[in-house]
Design an enzyme around this catalytic site. Structure first.
Site, PDB file in Angstrom:
ATOM      1  N   ASP A   1     -12.391  -8.990   4.568  1.00 44.49           N
ATOM      2  CA  ASP A   1     -13.676  -8.981   3.852  1.00 44.49           C
ATOM      3  C   ASP A   1     -14.265 -10.394   3.809  1.00 44.49           C
ATOM      4  O   ASP A   1     -15.462 -10.595   4.011  1.00 44.49           O
ATOM      5  CB  ASP A   1     -13.503  -8.488   2.399  1.00 44.49           C
ATOM      6  CG  ASP A   1     -13.753  -6.990   2.269  1.00 44.49           C
ATOM      7  OD1 ASP A   1     -13.569  -6.267   3.260  1.00 44.49           O
ATOM      8  OD2 ASP A   1     -14.128  -6.545   1.160  1.00 44.49           O
TER       9      ASP A   1
ATOM     10  N   ASP B   1      -3.070 -18.196   0.457  1.00 45.51           N
ATOM     11  CA  ASP B   1      -4.060 -18.906  -0.369  1.00 45.51           C
ATOM     12  C   ASP B   1      -4.748 -19.994   0.457  1.00 45.51           C
ATOM     13  O   ASP B   1      -5.963 -20.170   0.407  1.00 45.51           O
ATOM     14  CB  ASP B   1      -3.416 -19.467  -1.651  1.00 45.51           C
ATOM     15  CG  ASP B   1      -2.117 -20.224  -1.398  1.00 45.51           C
ATOM     16  OD1 ASP B   1      -1.581 -20.181  -0.271  1.00 45.51           O
ATOM     17  OD2 ASP B   1      -1.629 -20.874  -2.350  1.00 45.51           O
TER      18      ASP B   1
ATOM     19  N   TYR C   1       0.823  -1.209   0.000  1.00 46.41           N
ATOM     20  CA  TYR C   1       0.000   0.000   0.000  1.00 46.41           C
ATOM     21  C   TYR C   1       0.858   1.262   0.000  1.00 46.41           C
ATOM     22  O   TYR C   1       0.444   2.295  -0.520  1.00 46.41           O
ATOM     23  CB  TYR C   1      -0.888   0.048   1.241  1.00 46.41           C
ATOM     24  CG  TYR C   1      -2.219  -0.655   1.111  1.00 46.41           C
ATOM     25  CD1 TYR C   1      -2.294  -2.003   0.811  1.00 46.41           C
ATOM     26  CD2 TYR C   1      -3.399   0.049   1.309  1.00 46.41           C
ATOM     27  CE1 TYR C   1      -3.520  -2.642   0.721  1.00 46.41           C
ATOM     28  CE2 TYR C   1      -4.628  -0.582   1.217  1.00 46.41           C
ATOM     29  CZ  TYR C   1      -4.680  -1.926   0.925  1.00 46.41           C
ATOM     30  OH  TYR C   1      -5.895  -2.543   0.834  1.00 46.41           O
TER      31      TYR C   1
ATOM     32  N   LYS D   1       3.055 -15.307   2.545  1.00 47.06           N
ATOM     33  CA  LYS D   1       3.290 -16.076   1.318  1.00 47.06           C
ATOM     34  C   LYS D   1       4.795 -16.335   1.218  1.00 47.06           C
ATOM     35  O   LYS D   1       5.459 -15.944   0.251  1.00 47.06           O
ATOM     36  CB  LYS D   1       2.745 -15.260   0.124  1.00 47.06           C
ATOM     37  CG  LYS D   1       2.739 -15.986  -1.203  1.00 47.06           C
ATOM     38  CD  LYS D   1       1.642 -17.031  -1.345  1.00 47.06           C
ATOM     39  CE  LYS D   1       1.781 -17.777  -2.664  1.00 47.06           C
ATOM     40  NZ  LYS D   1       0.906 -18.956  -2.740  1.00 47.06           N
TER      41      LYS D   1
ATOM     42  N   ASP E   1      -6.480  -6.953   4.151  1.00 49.12           N
ATOM     43  CA  ASP E   1      -7.597  -6.301   3.469  1.00 49.12           C
ATOM     44  C   ASP E   1      -8.521  -7.368   2.885  1.00 49.12           C
ATOM     45  O   ASP E   1      -9.742  -7.339   3.075  1.00 49.12           O
ATOM     46  CB  ASP E   1      -7.052  -5.389   2.363  1.00 49.12           C
ATOM     47  CG  ASP E   1      -8.164  -4.717   1.580  1.00 49.12           C
ATOM     48  OD1 ASP E   1      -9.130  -4.249   2.212  1.00 49.12           O
ATOM     49  OD2 ASP E   1      -8.074  -4.669   0.335  1.00 49.12           O
TER      50      ASP E   1
HETATM   51  C1  IPM Z   1     -10.537  -1.216   3.897  1.00 51.80           C
HETATM   52  C2  IPM Z   1     -10.725  -0.626   2.531  1.00 51.80           C
HETATM   53  C3  IPM Z   1      -9.580   0.303   2.213  1.00 51.80           C
HETATM   54  C4  IPM Z   1      -8.309  -0.518   2.240  1.00 51.80           C
HETATM   55  C5  IPM Z   1      -9.729   1.055   0.885  1.00 51.80           C
HETATM   56  C6  IPM Z   1     -11.035   1.802   0.796  1.00 51.80           C
HETATM   57  C7  IPM Z   1      -8.570   1.981   0.628  1.00 51.80           C
HETATM   58  O1  IPM Z   1     -10.880  -1.642   1.592  1.00 51.80           O
HETATM   59  O2  IPM Z   1     -10.491  -0.441   4.880  1.00 51.80           O
HETATM   60  O3  IPM Z   1     -10.449  -2.435   4.017  1.00 51.80           O
HETATM   61  O4  IPM Z   1      -7.930  -1.139   1.243  1.00 51.80           O
HETATM   62  O5  IPM Z   1      -7.661  -0.538   3.295  1.00 51.80           O
HETATM   63 MG    MG Z   2     -11.009  -3.586   2.426  1.00 49.87          MG
END
Ligand code: IPM
Ligand code: MG
Length: 357
Positions: free
Chosen positions: A252, A224, A142, A192, A248
């Site tokens: 999710d 993975d 990032y 990884k 990240d």
């Molecule tokens: C998160 C989001 C952010 C990230 C984006 C919006 C920059 O996906 O907070 O997980 O990638 O960190």
């Molecule tokens: Mg995210």
């Protein structure tokens, strides 16, 4: 106690959901005899529209002065065609970096009240899911340099750098081990290292750091495999320790299998200074302004602010219990709706939680 909270409503559904979180904080303050004051600042698309910059200096100053930052979400189609350094997301990354918020804690759990919304097969879900992703937040690909776009041998290229130094890995590993000590004492480090040098350093430093935490069990998974294990048997995880990009993605995944992205809060913390508390979901521009969004992840982020930011465990638990009671009483926003339940909008969901506090 007196606390000043900097509000960053951001874009899309941001202002609607943040308003519900603020209502809960205010109610909590009067119930427990605290005084919370709020300042507003611009971030993301809202800041671009007003100032041309996704992270104005004024916003950084307002956050630095506060005891905690309460953020909703940034981004939307309106700003999608801007170059990367001018996009709303850059504001979010910038404020994390400016406040030194290297530790991102993302708990995911299956609430019994929402068992019906879980995406996993019943026999898998019945083993339970109660984990926390400890994601490094201010390093990795990032932020790594060099990054950019170029022409090489007549071809357009884009490149980024995945990089960690040992200090960055040690401090996030320490947060993961400390977190595990307060839970089921298990850390799974995800990387990884079969391919990446960055990951080999990561693993080495995690193993070194673990020497001070022999009471905590440490295991390692390639990313993975971890992604696969999360759906195959999430009950095996307690604390997942990982870098920025893997965290990240995995957070999710961990959250959506519980039923809805709209339920999960997060905390971003540094060594000192204010923490930042935000739902893990995005700005959902498709439903913005329609009073349909689920405010519960934001309300639960307010609870995390109370517990981790202000050391107000009892107050945090009161909000969390009010949320669970609201769900047990059958109130649902559209994203977690099931037959036989009562569909409510964003504001009404806030009110239902409020009356149960
Ligand atoms: C998160 C989001 C952010 C990230 C984006 C919006 C920059 O996906 O907070 O997980 O990638 O960190
Ligand atoms: Mg995210």
């Amino acid at each position: 106690m007196e606390k000043n909270i900097c509000l960053l409503p951001g874009d899309g559904i941001g202002p609607e959901i943040l308003a519900q979180g603020v209502r809960l904080l205010e109610a909590c303050a009067s119930k427990f005899g605290h005084r919370f004051t709020f300042t507003n600042a611009l971030l993301g698309g809202a800041a671009i529209d007003a100032t041309g910059n996704p992270l104005p200096d004024e916003t950084i100053r307002a956050c630095q002065k506060a005891d905690a930052v309460f953020l909703a979400a940034v981004g939307g189609p309106k700003w999608d065609n801007l170059p990367p350094e001018q996009r709303p997301e850059r504001g979010l990354l910038g404020i994390r970096k400016a406040l030194g918020l290297f530790a991102n804690l993302r708990p995911a759990m299956l609430l019994p009240e929402l068992a019906g919304a879980c995406l996993l097969r019943a026999d898998i879900a019945s083993r339970g899911l109660d984990l926390i992703v400890v994601r490094e937040l201010t390093g990795d690909i990032y932020f790594g340099e060099p990054r950019g776009r170029d022409i090489r041998d007549g071809l357009r290229v884009g490149y980024n750098t995945m990089i960690y130094n040992e200090v960055e890995v040690r401090r996030i590993a320490t947060v993961a081990f400390e977190t595990a000590r307060k839970r089921r004492k298990k850390v799974c480090s995800v990387e990884k290292s079969n391919v990446l040098e960055t990951s080999r350093l990561w693993k080495e430093v995690v193993v070194e750091t673990h020497k001070q935490y022999s009471d905590v069990e440490l295991t390692h998974l390639y990313v993975d495999n971890a992604a696969m294990q999360l759906v195959r048997d999430p009950s095996q995880f307690d604390v997942i320790l990982t870098g920025n990009i893997f965290g990240d993605i995995l957070s999710d995944e961990a959250s959506v299998i519980t039923g809805s992205l709209g339920m999960l809060p997060s905390a971003s913390l540094g060594d000192s200074g204010p923490g930042l508390f935000e739902p893990i979901h995005g700005s959902a521009p498709d439903i913005s302004g329609q009073d349909k969004a689920n405010p519960l992840a934001t309300i639960l982020s307010a609870a995390l602010m109370l517990r981790l930011g202000f050391d107000m465990g009892e107050e945090a638990a009161a909000i969390e219990q009010a949320v669970r009671k609201t769900l047990a009483d059958g109130f649902r926003t559209a994203d977690i709706m099931e037959s036989g339940k009562t569909l409510v909008g964003c504001k009404e969901m806030g009110s239902r939680v409020l009356e149960r506090l």
